[in-house]
Design a protein around this motif. Structure first.
Motif, PDB file in Angstrom:
ATOM      1  N   GLN A 115       0.837  -1.196   0.000  1.00 50.10           N
ATOM      2  CA  GLN A 115       0.000   0.000   0.000  1.00 50.10           C
ATOM      3  C   GLN A 115       0.872   1.247   0.000  1.00 50.10           C
ATOM      4  OE1 GLN A 115      -3.748   0.266   2.177  1.00 50.10           O
ATOM      5  NE2 GLN A 115      -2.881   2.033   3.249  1.00 50.10           N
ATOM      6  N   VAL A 116       0.577   2.147  -0.924  1.00 48.82           N
ATOM      7  CA  VAL A 116       1.231   3.452  -0.993  1.00 48.82           C
ATOM      8  C   VAL A 116       0.176   4.487  -0.625  1.00 48.82           C
ATOM      9  CG1 VAL A 116       2.366   5.127  -2.489  1.00 48.82           C
ATOM     10  CG2 VAL A 116       2.845   2.685  -2.757  1.00 48.82           C
ATOM     11  N   THR A 117       0.517   5.381   0.296  1.00 47.85           N
ATOM     12  CA  THR A 117      -0.410   6.415   0.748  1.00 47.85           C
ATOM     13  C   THR A 117       0.151   7.779   0.375  1.00 47.85           C
ATOM     14  OG1 THR A 117      -1.105   5.022   2.587  1.00 47.85           O
ATOM     15  CG2 THR A 117      -1.624   7.364   2.741  1.00 47.85           C
ATOM     16  N   VAL A 118      -0.680   8.598  -0.235  1.00 48.28           N
ATOM     17  CA  VAL A 118      -0.330   9.972  -0.583  1.00 48.28           C
ATOM     18  C   VAL A 118      -1.216  10.862   0.279  1.00 48.28           C
ATOM     19  CG1 VAL A 118      -0.289  11.700  -2.411  1.00 48.28           C
ATOM     20  CG2 VAL A 118       0.334   9.333  -2.926  1.00 48.28           C
ATOM     21  N   GLU A 119      -0.573  11.677   1.134  1.00 45.34           N
ATOM     22  CA  GLU A 119      -1.321  12.496   2.085  1.00 45.34           C
ATOM     23  C   GLU A 119      -0.975  13.969   1.948  1.00 45.34           C
ATOM     24  OE1 GLU A 119      -1.800  10.407   6.183  1.00 45.34           O
ATOM     25  OE2 GLU A 119       0.216   9.939   5.434  1.00 45.34           O
ATOM     26  N   SER A 120      -1.990  14.791   2.162  1.00 43.49           N
ATOM     27  CA  SER A 120      -1.796  16.229   2.311  1.00 43.49           C
ATOM     28  C   SER A 120      -2.578  16.642   3.550  1.00 43.49           C
ATOM     29  CB  SER A 120      -2.323  16.982   1.081  1.00 43.49           C
ATOM     30  OG  SER A 120      -3.739  16.981   1.063  1.00 43.49           O
ATOM     31  N   SER A 121      -2.614  17.915   3.844  1.00 46.21           N
ATOM     32  CA  SER A 121      -3.373  18.373   5.016  1.00 46.21           C
ATOM     33  C   SER A 121      -4.870  18.180   4.817  1.00 46.21           C
ATOM     34  CB  SER A 121      -3.058  19.840   5.302  1.00 46.21           C
ATOM     35  OG  SER A 121      -3.412  20.635   4.182  1.00 46.21           O
ATOM     36  N   GLU A 122      -5.313  17.974   3.564  1.00 48.40           N
ATOM     37  CA  GLU A 122      -6.744  17.865   3.282  1.00 48.40           C
ATOM     38  C   GLU A 122      -7.198  16.510   2.755  1.00 48.40           C
ATOM     39  OE1 GLU A 122      -8.125  21.097   0.914  1.00 48.40           O
ATOM     40  OE2 GLU A 122      -7.028  22.565   2.093  1.00 48.40           O
ATOM     41  N   THR A 123      -6.277  15.644   2.356  1.00 53.12           N
ATOM     42  CA  THR A 123      -6.700  14.389   1.738  1.00 53.12           C
ATOM     43  C   THR A 123      -5.705  13.266   2.015  1.00 53.12           C
ATOM     44  OG1 THR A 123      -7.527  13.403  -0.302  1.00 53.12           O
ATOM     45  CG2 THR A 123      -5.577  14.778  -0.501  1.00 53.12           C
ATOM     46  N   SER A 124      -6.187  12.058   1.879  1.00 53.80           N
ATOM     47  CA  SER A 124      -5.337  10.873   1.961  1.00 53.80           C
ATOM     48  C   SER A 124      -5.865   9.876   0.937  1.00 53.80           C
ATOM     49  CB  SER A 124      -5.394  10.275   3.365  1.00 53.80           C
ATOM     50  OG  SER A 124      -4.613   9.102   3.424  1.00 53.80           O
ATOM     51  N   VAL A 125      -4.988   9.441   0.023  1.00 49.01           N
ATOM     52  CA  VAL A 125      -5.380   8.531  -1.051  1.00 49.01           C
ATOM     53  C   VAL A 125      -4.425   7.348  -1.053  1.00 49.01           C
ATOM     54  CG1 VAL A 125      -5.787   8.329  -3.531  1.00 49.01           C
ATOM     55  CG2 VAL A 125      -6.160  10.517  -2.407  1.00 49.01           C
ATOM     56  N   GLN A 126      -4.960   6.147  -1.248  1.00 48.07           N
ATOM     57  CA  GLN A 126      -4.128   4.947  -1.268  1.00 48.07           C
ATOM     58  C   GLN A 126      -4.157   4.288  -2.641  1.00 48.07           C
ATOM     59  OE1 GLN A 126      -6.490   5.289   1.383  1.00 48.07           O
ATOM     60  NE2 GLN A 126      -4.859   6.167   2.610  1.00 48.07           N
ATOM     61  N   ALA A 127      -3.074   3.577  -2.928  1.00 49.01           N
ATOM     62  CA  ALA A 127      -2.963   2.746  -4.123  1.00 49.01           C
ATOM     63  C   ALA A 127      -2.144   1.519  -3.748  1.00 49.01           C
ATOM     64  CB  ALA A 127      -2.277   3.510  -5.258  1.00 49.01           C
ATOM     65  N   CYS A 128      -2.258   0.467  -4.541  1.00 50.43           N
ATOM     66  CA  CYS A 128      -1.483  -0.753  -4.325  1.00 50.43           C
ATOM     67  C   CYS A 128      -0.465  -0.906  -5.447  1.00 50.43           C
ATOM     68  CB  CYS A 128      -2.406  -1.980  -4.315  1.00 50.43           C
ATOM     69  SG  CYS A 128      -3.631  -1.916  -3.003  1.00 50.43           S
ATOM     70  N   THR A 129       0.705  -1.401  -5.110  1.00 51.64           N
ATOM     71  CA  THR A 129       1.705  -1.637  -6.150  1.00 51.64           C
ATOM     72  C   THR A 129       1.303  -2.857  -6.973  1.00 51.64           C
ATOM     73  OG1 THR A 129       3.059  -2.961  -4.654  1.00 51.64           O
ATOM     74  CG2 THR A 129       3.598  -0.609  -4.829  1.00 51.64           C
ATOM     75  N   ASP A 130       1.689  -2.830  -8.267  1.00 52.36           N
ATOM     76  CA  ASP A 130       1.386  -3.946  -9.164  1.00 52.36           C
ATOM     77  C   ASP A 130       2.496  -4.993  -9.094  1.00 52.36           C
ATOM     78  OD1 ASP A 130       3.534  -3.002 -10.724  1.00 52.36           O
ATOM     79  OD2 ASP A 130       2.240  -2.175 -12.280  1.00 52.36           O
ATOM     80  N   ALA A 131       2.467  -5.960  -9.981  1.00 49.58           N
ATOM     81  CA  ALA A 131       3.445  -7.059  -9.984  1.00 49.58           C
ATOM     82  C   ALA A 131       4.879  -6.563 -10.162  1.00 49.58           C
ATOM     83  CB  ALA A 131       3.095  -8.062 -11.077  1.00 49.58           C
ATOM     84  N   ASN A 132       5.048  -5.357 -10.736  1.00 51.68           N
ATOM     85  CA  ASN A 132       6.380  -4.779 -10.932  1.00 51.68           C
ATOM     86  C   ASN A 132       6.741  -3.760  -9.852  1.00 51.68           C
ATOM     87  OD1 ASN A 132       6.891  -6.194 -13.399  1.00 51.68           O
ATOM     88  ND2 ASN A 132       5.411  -4.816 -14.366  1.00 51.68           N
ATOM     89  N   GLY A 133       5.915  -3.688  -8.797  1.00 47.72           N
ATOM     90  CA  GLY A 133       6.183  -2.743  -7.714  1.00 47.72           C
ATOM     91  C   GLY A 133       5.779  -1.315  -8.041  1.00 47.72           C
ATOM     92  N   LYS A 134       5.095  -1.102  -9.166  1.00 45.94           N
ATOM     93  CA  LYS A 134       4.734   0.250  -9.594  1.00 45.94           C
ATOM     94  C   LYS A 134       3.355   0.638  -9.066  1.00 45.94           C
ATOM     95  CE  LYS A 134       7.609   0.136 -13.664  1.00 45.94           C
ATOM     96  NZ  LYS A 134       7.718   0.327 -15.096  1.00 45.94           N
ATOM     97  N   TYR A 135       3.188   1.949  -8.830  1.00 43.57           N
ATOM     98  CA  TYR A 135       1.911   2.491  -8.390  1.00 43.57           C
ATOM     99  C   TYR A 135       1.647   3.806  -9.108  1.00 43.57           C
ATOM    100  CZ  TYR A 135       4.574   5.771  -5.565  1.00 43.57           C
ATOM    101  OH  TYR A 135       5.437   6.756  -5.160  1.00 43.57           O
TER     102      TYR A 135
END
Length: 186
Positions: free
Chosen positions: A125-145
């Protein structure tokens, strides 16, 4: 059924935007239309007598080309819960001038790998956060998100790992690592 029409423009330039997916969801069924080169759209066959909200999706969706704009809901909000609820009826089956002014969006992409071996890691799980939002994504088979639909001109913190992940990882990485190998968010 009913019909909804309007125009989609860029909030920064005032110019029409094509390839934006306009949609409503009624009882679990999505009805969609794409904006054309002049930014106009017509959404047809919308069921009558059922409440719904209208959304404009400015990322890769059902329309031919990804447009990279923030999602917005009618009437001028990015929050689904604050969107105006609409009901078309036999007496008023047509709703016009449902216009959208969309803000450009950005994205963050990267790759997650094991520090000792350099092996790409799937299902992290990769999390991208700011003071107003938090969004998650999962890495694929190559580790990319890829995390899309992010407001511009905003500072973000990016982290990977953690125990409370929605991703299906073949391995458990309980430590959270922030971008540039920092273990804390500063």
């Amino acid at each position: 059924g009913g019909q909804i029409s309007g125009t989609v423009i860029s909030s920064r330039t005032g110019k029409p935007i094509s390839n934006i997916s306009i949609y409503v969801e009624v009882d679990g069924v999505f009805y969609r239309a794409c904006s054309n080169a002049s930014g106009a759209y017509t959404l047809k066959f919308v069921p009558l007598d059922s409440p719904f909200r209208i959304g404009a999706v400015g990322r890769e969706d059902d329309c031919a080309v990804p447009a990279h704009y923030l999602n917005k809901y009618w009437n001028d909000t990015t929050d689904w819960n604050l969107a105006t609820q609409v009901v078309l009826t036999q007496d008023t089956p047509i709703l016009t001038e449902v216009d959208f002014s969309l803000d450009p969006s950005g994205s963050i992409r990267g790759q997650v790998s094991e520090s000792e071996t350099g092996r790409n890691l799937e299902g992290i799980q990769v999390t991208v956060e700011s003071s107003e939002t938090s969004v998650q994504a999962c890495t694929d088979a190559n580790g990319k998100y890829l995390v899309t639909n992010l407001p511009l001109d905003t500072e973000y913190h990016v982290s990977a790992g953690g125990e409370n992940s929605d991703c299906e990882s073949p391995e458990l990485f309980s430590q959270i690592y922030y971008w540039q190998n920092a273990i804390t968010w500063t």
